[in-house]
Design a protein around this motif. Structure first.
Motif, mmCIF file in Angstrom:
data_model
loop_
_atom_site.group_PDB
_atom_site.id
_atom_site.type_symbol
_atom_site.label_atom_id
_atom_site.label_comp_id
_atom_site.label_asym_id
_atom_site.label_seq_id
_atom_site.Cartn_x
_atom_site.Cartn_y
_atom_site.Cartn_z
ATOM 1 N N ASP A 197 0.978 -0.668 -0.350
ATOM 2 C CA ASP A 197 -0.324 -0.016 -0.466
ATOM 3 C C ASP A 197 0.778 1.387 -0.276
ATOM 4 O O ASP A 197 1.120 1.623 1.295
ATOM 5 C CB ASP A 197 -1.185 -0.315 0.712
ATOM 6 N N ARG A 202 3.455 5.381 2.607
ATOM 7 C CA ARG A 202 4.177 7.065 2.589
ATOM 8 C C ARG A 202 3.835 7.956 3.748
ATOM 9 O O ARG A 202 4.099 8.109 4.582
ATOM 10 C CB ARG A 202 3.323 7.886 1.979
ATOM 11 N N ALA A 203 2.711 7.573 4.489
ATOM 12 C CA ALA A 203 2.095 7.962 5.695
ATOM 13 C C ALA A 203 3.183 7.051 6.726
ATOM 14 O O ALA A 203 3.180 8.183 7.791
ATOM 15 C CB ALA A 203 0.412 7.823 6.087
ATOM 16 N N MET A 204 3.404 6.309 6.515
ATOM 17 C CA MET A 204 4.132 6.021 7.792
ATOM 18 C C MET A 204 5.965 6.201 7.081
ATOM 19 O O MET A 204 7.343 6.111 8.294
ATOM 20 C CB MET A 204 4.612 4.285 8.146
ATOM 21 N N GLY A 205 6.109 7.826 6.319
ATOM 22 C CA GLY A 205 7.431 8.238 6.367
ATOM 23 C C GLY A 205 8.340 7.787 5.855
ATOM 24 O O GLY A 205 9.646 8.145 5.672
ATOM 25 N N ILE A 206 7.678 6.672 4.276
ATOM 26 C CA ILE A 206 8.564 6.556 3.357
ATOM 27 C C ILE A 206 8.264 7.534 2.155
ATOM 28 O O ILE A 206 7.432 6.668 1.496
ATOM 29 C CB ILE A 206 8.320 4.981 3.206
ATOM 30 N N PRO A 325 -13.134 0.432 -0.100
ATOM 31 C CA PRO A 325 -13.310 0.908 1.285
ATOM 32 C C PRO A 325 -14.343 0.416 1.511
ATOM 33 O O PRO A 325 -15.679 0.562 1.786
ATOM 34 C CB PRO A 325 -13.142 2.276 0.931
ATOM 35 N N PRO A 326 -14.282 -0.226 3.182
ATOM 36 C CA PRO A 326 -15.464 -0.619 3.702
ATOM 37 C C PRO A 326 -15.495 0.290 4.325
ATOM 38 O O PRO A 326 -16.679 0.347 5.673
ATOM 39 C CB PRO A 326 -14.766 -1.709 4.791
ATOM 40 N N ASP A 327 -15.585 1.713 4.186
ATOM 41 C CA ASP A 327 -15.862 2.811 5.506
ATOM 42 C C ASP A 327 -16.931 3.251 5.229
ATOM 43 O O ASP A 327 -18.016 3.335 5.868
ATOM 44 C CB ASP A 327 -14.897 4.286 4.597
ATOM 45 N N PHE B 55 -1.192 14.800 1.713
ATOM 46 C CA PHE B 55 -2.021 14.058 0.499
ATOM 47 C C PHE B 55 -2.587 14.338 -0.356
ATOM 48 O O PHE B 55 -2.646 14.343 -1.421
ATOM 49 C CB PHE B 55 -2.555 12.417 1.284
ATOM 50 N N SER B 75 4.016 13.961 1.685
ATOM 51 C CA SER B 75 3.572 13.606 2.639
ATOM 52 C C SER B 75 3.927 12.314 3.275
ATOM 53 O O SER B 75 4.392 12.307 4.984
ATOM 54 C CB SER B 75 2.538 12.865 2.001
ATOM 55 N N HIS B 76 5.552 12.052 2.624
ATOM 56 C CA HIS B 76 6.556 11.183 4.132
ATOM 57 C C HIS B 76 6.609 12.194 4.650
ATOM 58 O O HIS B 76 7.410 10.915 5.652
ATOM 59 C CB HIS B 76 7.367 10.933 2.961
ATOM 60 N N ALA B 79 5.634 11.968 9.097
ATOM 61 C CA ALA B 79 5.685 11.127 10.506
ATOM 62 C C ALA B 79 6.762 11.473 11.153
ATOM 63 O O ALA B 79 7.046 11.837 12.029
ATOM 64 C CB ALA B 79 5.958 9.932 10.062
ATOM 65 N N CYS B 84 1.115 11.790 12.470
ATOM 66 C CA CYS B 84 0.769 10.652 12.082
ATOM 67 C C CYS B 84 -0.273 10.394 11.614
ATOM 68 O O CYS B 84 -1.326 10.733 12.814
ATOM 69 C CB CYS B 84 2.026 9.155 12.842
ATOM 70 N N ARG B 85 -1.357 9.169 11.203
ATOM 71 C CA ARG B 85 -2.534 9.471 11.042
ATOM 72 C C ARG B 85 -2.868 7.661 10.455
ATOM 73 O O ARG B 85 -1.968 6.864 10.183
ATOM 74 C CB ARG B 85 -3.006 10.295 9.133
ATOM 75 N N PHE B 87 -6.597 5.403 8.212
ATOM 76 C CA PHE B 87 -7.406 5.768 7.236
ATOM 77 C C PHE B 87 -8.366 5.189 7.664
ATOM 78 O O PHE B 87 -8.531 3.998 8.143
ATOM 79 C CB PHE B 87 -6.405 4.511 6.354
ATOM 80 N N GLN B 88 -9.538 5.769 7.191
ATOM 81 C CA GLN B 88 -10.611 5.152 6.896
ATOM 82 C C GLN B 88 -11.368 3.841 6.548
ATOM 83 O O GLN B 88 -11.731 3.104 6.986
ATOM 84 C CB GLN B 88 -11.448 6.415 6.369
ATOM 85 N N ASN B 89 -10.911 4.177 4.960
ATOM 86 C CA ASN B 89 -10.690 2.431 4.403
ATOM 87 C C ASN B 89 -8.958 2.081 5.002
ATOM 88 O O ASN B 89 -8.054 2.390 4.687
ATOM 89 C CB ASN B 89 -10.903 2.882 3.051
ATOM 90 N N ILE B 90 -9.128 1.234 6.041
ATOM 91 C CA ILE B 90 -8.555 0.145 6.409
ATOM 92 C C ILE B 90 -7.180 -0.129 5.848
ATOM 93 O O ILE B 90 -7.011 0.038 4.254
ATOM 94 C CB ILE B 90 -8.727 -0.613 7.349
ATOM 95 N N LYS B 91 -5.818 0.730 5.901
ATOM 96 C CA LYS B 91 -4.806 0.580 4.340
ATOM 97 C C LYS B 91 -3.550 -0.406 5.133
ATOM 98 O O LYS B 91 -2.413 0.462 5.600
ATOM 99 C CB LYS B 91 -4.404 2.261 4.384
ATOM 100 N N LEU B 92 -3.573 -1.782 5.970
ATOM 101 C CA LEU B 92 -2.790 -2.090 6.596
ATOM 102 C C LEU B 92 -1.426 -1.869 5.600
ATOM 103 O O LEU B 92 -2.423 -2.632 3.891
ATOM 104 C CB LEU B 92 -3.262 -2.917 7.330
ATOM 105 N N ALA B 168 0.812 3.530 13.827
ATOM 106 C CA ALA B 168 0.789 5.007 14.070
ATOM 107 C C ALA B 168 1.181 5.276 15.122
ATOM 108 O O ALA B 168 2.998 6.235 14.797
ATOM 109 C CB ALA B 168 -0.350 5.742 13.267
#
Ligand SMILES: Nc1ncnc2c1ncn2[C@@H]1O[C@H](COP(=O)(O)OP(=O)(O)OP(=O)(O)O)[C@@H](O)[C@H]1O
Ligand SMILES: [Mg+2]
Lengths: 339, 257
Positions: A197, A202-206, A325-327, B55, B75-76, B79, B84-85, B87-92, B168
């Motif tokens: 993903d 990116r959100a994790m700082g990569i 998205p299950p959102d 983002f 966005s990178h 962190a 750190c965030r 996501f509404q639609n799970i992004k694992l 996060a």
């Protein structure tokens, strides 16, 4: 506890495998045919491991592996025939040349996805071949570069297949070990995270763009190394060996063996080198054999024989579903009640 | 509690063509608070988060984090800055195990280079040990200890949401942004989540949470911002928001429509 047992078993298995691979040529010392097959397996194992680092781990899609292989082979040919540079210096230099070339491809295309990236790697591979083919004096065009001296070590010639077998084994082991080490670090985890993903990574700082370029450069290094080995093995290089077909064959091996696992590319290389040897009478139809092998694999085991990460999700369907998205599904309890 | 504004937006706007998803929003979050963001569907909550975490580039306005203008940063880098965030639609990272997911969250805090990884240097070993040990602690914090070696995709839904929070937290953010962390959870899971959020908050982190579950919001939030159709319509503590005619109107108007 359990993992320790597994680890012990694995160590024993690897020790046995290493012994067998080391002893193998002793039994076939004079059998050049068998040795050549084994050498080819190793050569493709390196090329496949390299490709798998890209397609299997960072989730980019390179189908132009032949181009990087070509760069390694020609670099070695030119360095050895014109500058007298031997294989040991040439190996890392060829790897670096392929990496540098990968930057030319990677930097402008790092933001491309899926089929667009695949098409650019394809085009890149052909461009490399055409440059070599039309390179005039420098690459000797369609005539190729003959007369590459045999590899040597401290003055001993490693001219025979027996010697070259061990060199190939060494290079394969080195490639696999280094790739496995890098994968098992924050760098490898970042690549896999990008595959899984990109936004979350990116959100994790990569810095995902930089890491994709990094991945391409690291991986293609090994294709360059393989090219160098190939030049010293065949003592002759020509653009003919680096058609797109070659890239497809490498890709096919990785798909059959399984993307995203260490063992997959090795097994894929072994199978797809051996099958055409068994069906030698079909030599004309080598590519068809590959195609059939890929189709059979995709049908029986889409993730490939050893397929690890990429598609191994247990119940294939359920994971896909969550891409959606299950959102929207749990309808918000916004209703006035709380307010 | 200090009155420092850890996060502040000034006239923040994000437009998609003609659609004003976020329109001149002024809001701020006080350090140490659990700050709620609520609003009907399509109010612009997620869009706001996307801008806060780099983002999306805002169409107009500025974002300040700890007093520094961070508008337009990539966005990178969030962190690294301390945001750190989830996501509404799970992004694992689905095929990775729970612990590996969390280990990725440590990324920017580690220094392992390619050569360190190849030669398994001391720096590499220290980084690996840190991520494993601290990663396990984080899983415990989120009550996920027993799931450490399960692939993320195989975890139950509510568990996946908690894992996103654990991941996060690995980047040690000063400000944690949670987008509908309770979505799809049953009441028991929501209660557990609520306890987790309180624990994180008690540890000194500031949290911004988007949620539709009003009970949860009223329970955990110190202050709440209400958005509707891109506009901020109310801001204050739970009592203020609960009795604000504009807010009632926004929700009722929607249910009626
Ligand atoms: N990338 C985009 N391009 C175009 N329109 C968008 C985009 N992202 C969001 N929107 C629109 O912006 C508006 C706000 O969306 P947003 O996702 O921020 O709402 P939300 O408050 O998070 O709603 P929900 O409670 O349903 O999650 C919606 O009308 C949405 O359709
Ligand atoms: Mg939303």
């Amino acid at each position: 506890m359990i993992s320790r047992l597994v680890r012990q078993e694995r160590t024993v298995f690897l020790a046995l495998l290493a012994t067998a691979l080391l002893a193998f040529p002793l039994a076939f010392r004079e059998n050049n045919y068998i040795l050549r097959i084994a050498i080819n397996i190793f050569l493709y194992a390196i090329l496949c491991t390299s490709l798998n680092m890209i397609n299997g781990y960072s989730g980019q899609f390179n189908i132009g592996q032949a181009g990087f292989y070509c760069i390694g082979a020609y670099t070695a040919a030119i360095l050895s025939t014109r500058h007298g540079i031997g294989i040991w210096i040439s190996l890392p230099v060829c790897g670096l040349m392929a990496s540098v070339a990968s930057l030319l491809l990677g930097i402008p295309t790092a933001r491309l996805k899926g089929i667009f990236l695949a098409m650019s790697t394809l085009g890149f591979s052909e461009i490399i071949r055409l440059i070599v083919l039309n390179g005039g004096e420098f690459t000797r065009g369609p005539m190729g570069i003959p007369g590459i001296p045999p590899a040597s070590l401290f003055g001993w010639e490693l001219g025979t297949n027996f010697h070259m077998y061990y060199l190939a084994l060494l290079l394969t082991a080195l490639t696999v070990l280094i790739c496995a080490n890098v994968l098992d670090s924050r760098i490898g985890r970042a690549w896999i995270a990008i595959r899984e993903d990109e936004l979350a990574a990116r959100a994790m700082g990569i810095p995902t763009v930089r890491y994709k370029i990094y991945n391409l450069a690291f991986s293609t290094f090994w294709a360059g190394v393989a090219g160098c080995y190939y030049a010293f093995l065949s003592n002759f290089v020509s653009a003919d060996s680096f058609h797109l077909d070659e890239g497809f064959v490498i890709l096919g091996m990785v798909l059959v063996g399984g993307l995203g696992s260490i063992a997959g590319p090795l097994i894929g290389a072994a199978i797809l080198v051996i099958i055409p040897e068994i069906f030698r009478f079909l030599a004309e139809y080598r590519l068809i054999l590959y195609g059939v092998a890929i189709l059979i694999t995709m049908h029986l085991r889409p993730q490939g024989i050893c397929g690890g990460g990429v598609m191994d999700t247990g119940d294939a369907g359920s994971v896909r579903d969550q891409d959606e998205p299950p959102d929207s599904e749990p309808e918000p309890a916004t209703g006035g009640d709380g307010t | 509690m200090s009155e420092e504004r850890i996060l502040e937006t000034r006239e923040l706007s994000i437009h998609f063509g003609g659609l004003k998803a976020v329109d001149k929003v002024d809001m701020w979050v006080l350090r140490g608070h659990v700050h709620g963001i609520i609003g009907p569907n399509g109010a612009g909550k997620t869009t706001l988060f996307n801008a806060l975490t780099g983002f999306l580039q805002p169409t107009g306005g500025r974002i300040f984090f700890k007093g520094v203008d961070i508008t337009g940063f990539p966005s990178h880098r969030a962190a690294e800055l301390g945001l750190c965030r989830s996501f509404q639609n799970i992004k694992l990272f689905k095929t990775m195990t729970a612990i590996e997911n969390v280990r990725v969250g440590f990324h920017y805090r580690l220094r392992t280079t390619l050569l360190d990884a190849i030669f398994r240097t001391r720096r590499f070993r220290e980084d690996e040990r840190l991520t494993l040990e601290r990663g396990r602690e984080l899983l415990e914090t989120m009550r996920l200890g027993q799931y450490a070696d399960f692939k993320a995709a195989k975890l139950p839904y509510g568990t996946q949401r908690r894992l996103e929070i654990a991941r996060a937290l690995a980047s040690d953010p000063e400000l944690l942004l949670l987008d509908e962390p309770a979505a799809g959870m049953n009441p028991a899971e929501t209660a557990e989540l609520s306890a987790c959020i309180r624990r994180i908050s008690a540890g000194g982190r500031t949290i911004v949470v988007i949620e539709h579950d009003m009970r949860l919001i009223m329970e955990i939030c110190d202050r709440i911002t209400v958005l509707n159709q891109g506009l901020k319509i109310c801001e204050g503590d739970a009592e203020t928001v609960r009795h604000d005619p504009g807010v009632i109107q926004a929700y009722l108007g929607r249910s009626a429509g």
